[in-house]
Design an enzyme around this catalytic site. Structure first.
Site, short mmCIF file in Angstrom:
data_model
loop_
_atom_site.label_atom_id
_atom_site.label_comp_id
_atom_site.label_asym_id
_atom_site.label_seq_id
_atom_site.Cartn_x
_atom_site.Cartn_y
_atom_site.Cartn_z
N PRO A 135 35.51 -36.18 -17.16
CA PRO A 135 36.53 -37.11 -16.67
C PRO A 135 36.96 -36.90 -15.23
CG PRO A 135 37.56 -35.44 -18.03
CD PRO A 135 36.09 -35.16 -18.08
N CYS A 136 36.07 -37.21 -14.30
CA CYS A 136 36.43 -37.07 -12.89
C CYS A 136 37.53 -38.06 -12.49
CB CYS A 136 35.20 -37.24 -11.99
SG CYS A 136 34.22 -38.71 -12.32
N HIS A 137 37.74 -39.10 -13.28
CA HIS A 137 38.82 -40.05 -12.98
C HIS A 137 40.19 -39.41 -13.14
CE1 HIS A 137 38.08 -40.34 -17.33
NE2 HIS A 137 39.34 -40.69 -17.45
#
Length: 282
Positions: free
Chosen positions: A245-247
């Site tokens: 989850p780089c967001h």
């Protein structure tokens, strides 16, 4: 559970809604007005939102505002474990999905994918048209093409492993994508990257759904607190979006920062997770 076609359609509506809400300049839009802008009846619009995220369009507007990221920083900031607790392979929970991940060895990475066969296909997902890639060990690439287009997304991922053999085989990849987007069962990931990148990506896996962290916190967690810029680069190079989850990585100020597949997609992801977390808590 919405079908793949439903998911892609729903994101198209959400993407247009983001633009419309932004254009309102902070003014609240009624259900009737927002539905009309989407060329949908209020009842249909309400159903789309409810199926996609579980809250009403009126309530969902607050999650699509630019201030939502700052609110997450205040209320759901996550500190990460120290470097000693992070290994290069393992398992963990991400929303309702059980993930197992395996990292490519440094030697394999240095060979730029030589001898590796990567299957790929395009799928309708909760955040629009999705390119998925997989080895025989698990998903190795997940990209959202709504902002970049299919050709650019494929070239971007393929360039990570230039000497690999790429085979269009959506049937091989489909079961992994189905498990990933249905948020049930087990999904295997094959992390293909340099050791530093993999360490950053693994730190991201420790951030719970509905929460956020910062690039500097990730740098501290991997034992290299001065490497904030390098961490940001590694976050941007994450090939398995959404599942890694780089967001959920923001700037210390609460600003969104960048997102490799387009900021509207990042905002929609954060809004989706925040709304679901609140709905489940309530």
């Amino acid at each position: 559970m919405p079908t793949e076609e439903d998911q892609g359609y729903h994101f198209g509506v959400i993407r247009r809604a983001i633009d419309r809400i932004d254009a309102a300049g902070g003014a609240a839009l009624s259900l009737d007005d927002l539905a009309a802008e989407m060329h949908m009846s209020p009842a249909h619009f309400q159903r789309v939102f409810s199926r996609w995220v579980g809250v009403s369009p009126k309530r969902y507007q607050q999650y699509l505002t630019l201030g939502h990221a700052r609110a997450l920083m205040r209320e759901r900031f996550t500190t990460l474990d120290a470097a000693g607790t992070l290994g290069l392979s393992g398992s963990g929970r991400l929303h309702d999905l059980f993930l197992r991940w395996e990292a490519m060895s440094p030697g394999d990475y240095a060979r730029h994918g030589a001898g590796l066969t990567i299957s790929h296909g395009y799928f309708a997902g909760p955040f629009g048209d999705t390119l998925a890639m997989a080895t025989d060990r698990g998903l190795c690439g997940l990209a959202f093409t709504e902002e970049t287009g299919r050709a650019a997304a494929f070239a971007d991922l393929a360039a990570r492993w230039p000497d690999a053999t790429f085979v269009e085989a959506p049937d091989r990849v489909a079961p992994m994508v189905e498990a990933a987007f249905s948020r049930t069962g087990e999904t295997r990931l094959h992390l293909i990257g340099a050791p530093f990148q993999i360490k950053v990506w693994e730190a991201l896996l420790a951030v719970p759904s509905g929460h956020v962290t910062t690039y500097s916190e990730i740098a501290r967690a991997i034992g290299n607190p001065k490497a904030v810029r390098a961490v940001g680069t590694a976050v941007g190079r994450n090939p398995i979006s959404w599942l890694i989850p780089c967001h959920r990585a923001l700037r210390k100020t609460g600003a969104l920062g960048g997102y490799h597949w387009g900021l509207p997609v990042k905002r929609a992801m954060l809004a989706w997770e925040g709304a679901r977390a609140d709905a489940q808590a309530g």
